[in-house]
Every structure is written in structure tokens, then in C-alpha cells.
Design a protein around this motif. Structure first.
Motif, mmCIF file in Angstrom:
data_model
loop_
_atom_site.group_PDB
_atom_site.id
_atom_site.type_symbol
_atom_site.label_atom_id
_atom_site.label_comp_id
_atom_site.label_asym_id
_atom_site.label_seq_id
_atom_site.Cartn_x
_atom_site.Cartn_y
_atom_site.Cartn_z
ATOM 1 N N PHE A 82 -6.485 8.297 114.238
ATOM 2 C CA PHE A 82 -6.894 9.243 115.289
ATOM 3 C C PHE A 82 -8.370 9.047 115.615
ATOM 4 C CE2 PHE A 82 -3.253 12.080 115.346
ATOM 5 C CZ PHE A 82 -2.720 11.983 114.067
ATOM 6 N N PHE A 90 -8.951 15.631 119.648
ATOM 7 C CA PHE A 90 -8.466 14.411 119.022
ATOM 8 C C PHE A 90 -7.627 13.606 120.008
ATOM 9 C CE2 PHE A 90 -9.327 15.290 114.496
ATOM 10 C CZ PHE A 90 -9.499 16.652 114.494
ATOM 11 N N GLN A 147 -11.619 11.156 117.467
ATOM 12 C CA GLN A 147 -11.995 12.554 117.700
ATOM 13 C C GLN A 147 -13.406 12.607 118.258
ATOM 14 O OE1 GLN A 147 -13.678 14.713 114.620
ATOM 15 N NE2 GLN A 147 -14.138 16.339 116.085
#
Lengths: 113, 121
Positions: A93, A104, A95
Motif C-alpha cells: 500500500f 491509502f 499512503q
């Protein structure tokens, strides 16, 4: 809100290959006053919380192997794994922490072919 | 070593209130007051959603979509912070994580293991 969009959604590569995951933000996350990009990358393995890999777009967190690197600026970023290892199978991910709400990307699933 | 641990009911009925606690160990009271403390959730098989944070020196910030239903509080005397989410629905079913960051412009550097909360009758 800053929308974070990752590509691809999933990736299957062979051991030893290079992996590249892209992240695009809907507006710049570059802070002019300190020339830093407020962008982090996380790795999440099944049943575990996310683990911080990279912050400020290109700074590896303590203990992160140097096969992981981050690049990019303003709205376009890349996480690169130089030589894929079996233990790198995970969801990744990006972010942004430039502004609230903190947001995110949707995640990229990385698998071994 | 900083450690965070979530606790609370794993099952909540629709329309009721979800309440979770994050107990922080390995930090001083000064550290509790100088860092930011966030809640983040992840519906099963989906992505991450930041819910909000509490900072002793500056109060709270919440995601607008939940602002009317959420409260985050910090108890520095007991080294914990809490999440309260009212009027829950099935859409609130998720793994809830607590996390720490240095300030409002820093990444989450320490996370709890997460706790699954299911909203169901």
C-alpha cells in the motif's frame, strides 16, 4: 481528499525478478518548505498489520532490506523490489500523509509466479 | 520497545456502539503526550481506511465520512487511547488497527495487531 491510485492491482513474478508498483496521487504531496514528499509505502502479509517500508517517498525504514527502494515526486511514485524473494509475497500500500484525511492506495497484491 | 494492543468486543449489533481500546506499552507519559495516536480499519479483503487521530497538544482529526459518529480519546494516566463509533451497520465490519505516528505529517511507524469487529444481529 487526496485519492491514491495504485497500479497494477496484482502482480505475479518469478523469484529474482524486479517488481515495480506505481502510486499516483490526485494532487501533489510535495512540501516545498522542506523539499520532502509525504508518501509512505507499507507491506502487509496475511493476518498481520501493515509494516512501514519507505517514508518520505525514498527513505527506507530501519531494518528494511536494501532490495526495497522508493522513488518519485509530487504525484507519481514507484516502489521497486530489485530481486524478488519468497518472503516478499504480500499486499503493498502507498499512503499520503501530506494532509488529512490521511489516505491509502487500494493495494497491490504481489505473488510468485 | 513500543507495543500497541487493541481490545474490545468482537461482535456488535447493528445500531449499537462499537468501543475499542488500544493499550500502549514501552512508552512514557511524555511520549503519550508528544505523539499522535490513530485508528485505522480494514474491511475483510479490502483496503485501509484512516478513521482519525488524537494528539494531546492539539485535539482530534477525523475522516469527514465518519465524523458525526466517531470519538477518539487519550488517557495518558493509563497509557491507552480509545475509539467509539456509534450507530454501526454491517459496513463497519472490519479489522480495526491502532497506530502511532510522530506527528500529523509522519507515517504510521508502530501498529497494533488488529482486532476484527463484526456488526451482526
Amino acid at each position: 481528499d487526496i485519492v491514491m491510485t495504485q497500479s497494477p492491482d496484482s502482480l505475479a513474478l518469478s523469484l529474482g525478478e524486479k517488481a515495480s508498483i506505481n502510486c499516483k496521487s490526485s494532487q501533489s504531496v510535495f512540501y516545498n518548505s522542506n523539499n520532502k514528499n509525504y508518501l509512505a509505502w507499507f507491506q502487509q502479509k496475511p493476518g498481520q498489520p501493515p509494516k512501514l517500508l519507505i517514508h518520505r517517498a525514498s527513505t527506507r525504514d530501519s531494518g528494511v532490506p536494501d532490495r526495497f527502494s522508493g522513488s518519485g515526486s509530487e504525484t507519481d511514485f514507484t516502489l521497486t523490489i530489485s530481486s524478488l524473494q519468497a518472503e516478499d509475497v504480500a499486499v503493498y500500500f502507498c499512503q499520503q500523509y501530506f494532509t488529512t484525511p490521511l489516505t491509502f492506495g487500494q493495494g497491490t497484491r504481489l505473488e510468485i509466479k | 520497545q513500543v507495543q500497541l494492543q487493541e481490545s474490545g468486543p468482537g461482535l456488535v449489533k447493528p445500531s449499537e456502539t462499537l468501543s475499542l481500546t488500544c493499550t500502549v506499552s514501552g512508552v512514557s507519559t511524555d511520549s503519550m503526550r508528544s505523539h499522535y495516536w490513530s485508528w485505522i480499519r480494514q474491511p475483510p479483503g479490502k483496503g485501509l481506511e484512516w478513521i482519525g487521530y488524537f494528539y494531546y497538544g492539539g485535539g482530534t482529526s477525523y475522516i469527514p465520512s465518519l465524523k458525526s459518529r466517531v470519538t477518539i480519546l487519550l488517557d495518558t494516566s493509563r497509557n491507552l487511547f480509545s475509539l467509539r463509533l456509534t450507530s454501526v451497520t454491517a459496513a463497519d465490519t472490519a479489522v480495526y488497527y491502532c497506530a502511532r505516528h510522530d506527528d500529523g505529517y509522519s507515517p504510521f511507524d508502530h501498529w497494533g495487531q488488529g482486532t476484527l469487529v463484526t456488526v451482526s444481529a
